[in-house]
Design an enzyme around this catalytic site. Structure first.
Site, mmCIF file in Angstrom:
data_model
loop_
_atom_site.group_PDB
_atom_site.id
_atom_site.type_symbol
_atom_site.label_atom_id
_atom_site.label_comp_id
_atom_site.label_asym_id
_atom_site.label_seq_id
_atom_site.Cartn_x
_atom_site.Cartn_y
_atom_site.Cartn_z
ATOM 1 C CG HIS A 1 47.446 46.275 39.909
ATOM 2 N ND1 HIS A 1 48.066 45.619 40.937
ATOM 3 C CD2 HIS A 1 47.638 47.591 40.137
ATOM 4 C CE1 HIS A 1 48.598 46.500 41.766
ATOM 5 N NE2 HIS A 1 48.357 47.708 41.296
ATOM 6 C CE LYS B 1 42.146 31.998 42.941
ATOM 7 N NZ LYS B 1 43.427 32.694 43.068
ATOM 8 N NE ARG B 2 35.076 40.290 43.518
ATOM 9 C CZ ARG B 2 34.732 41.574 43.471
ATOM 10 N NH1 ARG B 2 35.314 42.451 44.254
ATOM 11 N NH2 ARG B 2 33.779 41.995 42.649
ATOM 12 C CE LYS C 1 40.416 36.862 40.171
ATOM 13 N NZ LYS C 1 41.817 37.034 40.619
ATOM 14 C CB THR D 1 48.629 38.559 46.626
ATOM 15 O OG1 THR D 1 47.258 38.951 46.486
ATOM 16 C CG2 THR D 1 49.499 39.564 45.926
ATOM 17 C CE LYS E 1 47.236 37.646 50.831
ATOM 18 N NZ LYS E 1 46.041 38.288 50.286
HETATM 19 C C1 26Q Z 1 37.908 50.319 37.710
HETATM 20 C C2 26Q Z 1 37.037 51.295 37.253
HETATM 21 C C3 26Q Z 1 35.726 51.354 37.723
HETATM 22 C C4 26Q Z 1 35.296 50.434 38.676
HETATM 23 C C5 26Q Z 1 36.184 49.457 39.147
HETATM 24 C C6 26Q Z 1 37.470 49.395 38.652
HETATM 25 C C7 26Q Z 1 38.407 48.369 39.162
HETATM 26 C C8 26Q Z 1 38.478 48.110 40.523
HETATM 27 C C9 26Q Z 1 39.325 47.155 41.007
HETATM 28 C C10 26Q Z 1 39.244 47.664 38.313
HETATM 29 C C11 26Q Z 1 40.120 46.703 38.815
HETATM 30 C C12 26Q Z 1 40.171 46.444 40.182
HETATM 31 C C13 26Q Z 1 41.043 45.461 40.792
HETATM 32 C C14 26Q Z 1 41.975 44.793 40.180
HETATM 33 C C15 26Q Z 1 42.794 43.798 40.884
HETATM 34 O O1 26Q Z 1 42.565 43.480 42.052
HETATM 35 N N1 26Q Z 1 43.805 43.257 40.229
HETATM 36 C C16 26Q Z 1 44.659 42.264 40.871
HETATM 37 O O2 26Q Z 1 45.777 42.938 41.433
HETATM 38 C C17 26Q Z 1 46.559 42.064 42.211
HETATM 39 C C18 26Q Z 1 47.651 42.872 42.878
HETATM 40 O O3 26Q Z 1 48.596 43.269 41.939
HETATM 41 C C19 26Q Z 1 47.121 40.941 41.363
HETATM 42 O O4 26Q Z 1 47.785 40.044 42.197
HETATM 43 C C20 26Q Z 1 46.000 40.220 40.611
HETATM 44 O O5 26Q Z 1 46.544 39.293 39.708
HETATM 45 C C21 26Q Z 1 45.141 41.225 39.867
HETATM 46 O O6 26Q Z 1 44.023 40.588 39.284
#
Ligand code: 26Q
Length: 823
Positions: free
Chosen positions: A365, A556-557, A562, A664, A668
């Protein structure tokens, strides 16, 4: 591929009277309350339990069918499920909305009031977690026997409050009133070990090892039913909670050490206490690795037990189970399956590795280098000593192969190695997931191509058929039918009810895009949605919004890539212009932003403060004459998105090209008839292909141009100085115009743009501002605007997560699926 769809035995559809009797009886006998003393929460619990009961028969039938037909099952392993509220979803998929509403009203209860009390289950950070939730619903909808596995965090995503403009994080306790959706499965308790030692099993020539963990924790399962459209199939989301193996150490308790007796249980329960609130930068902490192993190991044990209950041994596992890894977070499962096969089930190493690879699939991702998970070797070894040995063994095989058969050079070898040797040695989870899977997919066409060229370039050379694309999607049930009932009912009246079961039928709206009568009806729906949002903003924040203004939304975050900052700086420029040229015919705009920042992400938090500082200044400046409003809505979550998305005229999707894997939210908004202003990034590119280039506003550098500038030297200072609008806006921010109480607050943030501007705000500023003025012009031609908006809704059917899941099913998992949504 279409499965032979068997009629599922179904209860007769209940009428409102029957449901009212069931709710009342549940309130009395299961909750133990009389209607005269029942709280709104009691009514909510009773309603959910009655709805849940309605799912159970189908749930059992679905489970039985998979068992009897010996179907291949899909297991979706994800550390995050960003579910939101479930009641409306379940009732709507059961097609019981009117009946439930009438039943409640006959009992004197308002459905909307109790629906708003349901906690928003936020067991995820953002896109990745929400994708998992959409996939769960779509897998049930297209009739795939699937199980989601994750963690039942006691505290999910933090609640965000804004205090004096700053983000403050507060714990969110979604389980306070209990969780009426779930079934606790105490009998499904699995022991998980950590630490300790590894000993060779005598007589196995050092192949089999016995791991003697030092610590043990119990994983207890909690199941939630997930209903697909028309509840044809109901699948299971199984979330694990950690408990102490011996909750009260009786001997210590009896010896009088009452606190010490409980300390182990507190420690065990800490494991699943909280979700890590970082969405891109891994925290790298021991507790996180413990969470990853705990849930991966528990899920694998569960999967293997189910398999061995039906089949004689594990050789057939790849034919009967597909395990999808949602990013690298569950990648340690690859090692755990190796360990179980070799050490417990006595497989040869190579045979075990073959089973592992044919069973796992991995979704990537992100390409952000700082987001690629890796663990320090000493930590990994201390917590998971046997797994560390397996990393070395797999790595030896991998690197030998690459050297011998593919004559990889030293640089290539070090790039594909499971161990990162640059600096402190670390285990690379991305490379592990890649080599341990038969499929590695990206989440949009561009992202997949970039994966081949960047992070996995050398692994792609070694395994050129492994990387594939599965462009993300969203469930149209939650993200159109439920969140935008006005639009959905207009759609049904216009093109007929076939859209209920076939989202591609939306394309029928194209024929009405230029029809003034339809445009008016479409605009009326949008207006009502904007009024609904305006009401929420007035109630929560005391700010008045004009529903006839252009609602421009970025939610979004908060992350620098972004580029909320690009949006804010352009808003400052617009504010400047509005004040200097009051004589111009400005388009009234409402700029809405929302999103959470990781608690340790300094610049992201500063961007939130800047948005709020700007909002205070602009909203209180009479010279703007109400033509511009800026609002940062606190505590963005799924439920808030369900109000924001239908109310948008304009959707901001403005990441630096090449950095947003898919997005995503972009889908929406477009589905709900917003126009997108966006870069050629992630799925924006495919949205443009589907809705048509004339119905989306694209600006800025391409991913290739971004890469080229990074290679050949990028000089943001020069660009800023050449753009009068940009330099003025930045000068205002940097000099404290919006922060009179602390004039230097933004000096560093703006300084960063002059010094390096890694996310190329300066490079894209002028083209973004020009695109915004094009948007203004278009807004003044409402007929053209709505024709485009309608064409967005009409052509977004392809972005249904049902389509995405069907592609996973046929191209990766090799499981049958249903081609129709309902039946
Ligand atoms: C990893 C290790 C330790 C702590 C946290 C994490 C961690 C947690 C969440 C790393 C990444 C995430 C989330 C990533 C994320 O949401 N990515 C998004 O995924 C979406 C679905 O595929 C995409 O549409 C987005 O572009 C992408 O940013």
């Amino acid at each position: 591929m279409t499965s032979a769809t068997q009629p599922v035995p179904s209860q007769a559809a209940p009428d409102a009277k029957t449901l009212a009797a069931e709710i009342l009886s549940c309130l009395t006998y299961r909750i133990g309350k009389d209607p005269t003393v029942a709280t709104q929460y009691d009514w909510l619990s009773a309603t959910i339990k009655v709805v849940r009961d309605r799912l159970i028969e189908k749930w059992i039938a679905s489970t039985k069918k998979a068992y009897e037909e010996q179907s291949k099952r899909v297991y979706y392993l994800s550390l995050e499920f960003l579910i939101g509220r479930l009641m409306r979803d379940a009732i709507s998929n059961l097609r019981l909305m009117d009946e439930v509403k009438n039943a409640l009203s006959s009992l004197g209860v308002d459905f909307d009031i109790i629906a708003a009390l349901e906690p928003d289950a936020a067991l995820g950070n953002g896109g990745l977690g929400r994708l998992a939730a959409c996939f769960m619903e779509s897998m049930a909808t297209v009739d795939i026997p699937a199980h989601g596995y994750g963690i039942r965090y006691a505290n999910g995503m933090f609640r965000q409050e804004i205090s004096d403009g700053w983000q403050v994080e507060l714990p969110e306790t979604w389980l306070d009133h209990g969780n009426p959706w779930e079934f606790e499965r105490r009998e499904r308790s699995i022991e998980i070990g950590f630490g300790g030692m590894v000993e060779a099993v005598p007589g196995s020539d050092g192949r089999r090892m016995a791991w003697k963990p030092q610590e043990r924790v119990l994983a207890v399962a909690y199941d939630t039913p997930v209903a697909g459209w028309r509840a044809k199939r109901v699948n299971t989301l199984r979330l694990w909670t950690a408990m102490s193996v011996d909750p009260i150490l009786l001997d210590r308790f009896n010896a009088g050490d009452h606190v010490g007796a409980l300390s182990e249980s507190t420690q065990a329960e800490t494991l699943t206490r909280v979700l890590y609130p970082a969405d891109a930068t891994p925290a790298g902490q021991e507790l996180r690795l413990r969470q990853e192993y705990f849930f991966s190991a528990a899920s694998l044990r569960d999967i293997l037990d189910r398999h061995l209950h039906e089949y004689p041994d594990l050789t057939s596992l790849p034919d009967k189970a597909a395990i999808q890894l949602n990013d690298t977070h569950p990648a340690v499962a690859v090692l755990e399956l190796m360990r179980l096969l070799v050490d417990v089930h006595d497989f040869e190493f190579d045979a075990a590795w073959d089973i592992v690879r044919r069973t796992f699939c991995y979704t990537n991702h992100t390409l952000l280098p700082e987001a690629l998970e890796s663990w320090p070797v000493p930590l990994f070894e201390r917590l998971l000593p046997r797994h560390m040995q397996l990393v070395y063994a797999i790595n030896a095989k991998l690197l030998l192969d690459a050297r011998r058969e593919n004559s990889f050079d030293d640089g290539q070898i070090s790039a594909i190695s499971l161990i990162d040797e640059n600096g402190e040695r670390r285990v690379r989870m991305g490379n592990l997931a890649f080599v341990g899977s038969h499929s590695v997919n990206g989440v949009s066409a561009l992202h997949t191509e970039l994966m081949k060229k960047t992070v996995f370039a050398d692994l792609h050379r070694l395994y050129p058929r492994r990387i594939n694309n599965k462009t993300n999607g969203i469930t149209p049930r939650r993200w159109l039918q439920q969140c935008d009932p006005g639009l959905f009912s207009l759609v049904r009246r216009t093109i007929g009810d076939s859209v209920l079961d076939d989202i591609d039928a939306l394309s029928g709206l194209n024929a009405h895009a230029d029809d003034p009568g339809f445009q008016e009806a479409f605009a009326e729906v949008k207006r009502a949605n904007k009024e609904h949002l305006a009401k929420l903003v007035r109630e929560r924040m005391g700010i008045d919004l004009d529903p006839s203004a252009l609602f421009d939304i970025q939610v979004k975050r908060i992350h620098e890539y972004k580029r909320q900052l690009l949006n804010i700086v352009e808003t400052v420029a617009l504010y400047d212009q509005m004040r200097s040229h009051p004589e111009k015919d400005w388009v009234p705009r409402v700029k809405l932003l929302a999103g959470k920042a990781a608690p340790t992400y300094h610049n992201a938090k500063l961007i939130i403060k800047l948005a709020n500082d700007l909002a205070r200044t602009v909203n209180n400046d009479p010279s703007v004459r109400g033509l511009l409003k800026v609002v940062f809505v606190p505590n963005y979550n799924v439920s808030l998105a369900e109000v924001l998305v239908p109310a948008a005229d304009l959707s901001e999707q403005i990441s630096t090209a090449g950095m947003e894997a898919s997005g995503t939210g972009n889908m929406k908004f477009a589905l709900n008839g917003a126009l997108t202003i966006g870069t050629l990034d992630g799925a924006n590119i495919e949205i443009r292909e589907h809705v048509g280039a004339e119905n989306i506003v694209i600006f800025g550098l391409t991913a290739e141009e971004v890469a080229e500038r990074r290679r050949n030297g990028y000089n943001p200072r020069e660009l800023i100085e050449r753009s009068p609008e940009l330099s003025q806006a930045l000068a205002a921010i940097a000099s404290g115009v919006f922060s009179p109480d602390d004039r230097d607050r933004y000096a560093g943030l703006v300084g960063g743009l002059y010094e390096h501007d890694w996310f190329m705000v300066a490079a894209d500023f002028d083209s973004y501002a020009a695109a915004q003025r094009d948007i203004d012009d278009l807004w003044l031609r409402p007929r053209d605007w709505y024709a485009k908006a309608i064409r967005n809704t009409a052509n977004m059917g392809w972005f249904s997560s049902d389509r995405t899941i069907r592609q996973y099913a046929s191209e990766i998992w090799k499981v049958p699926y249903s081609s129709v949504q309902g039946n």
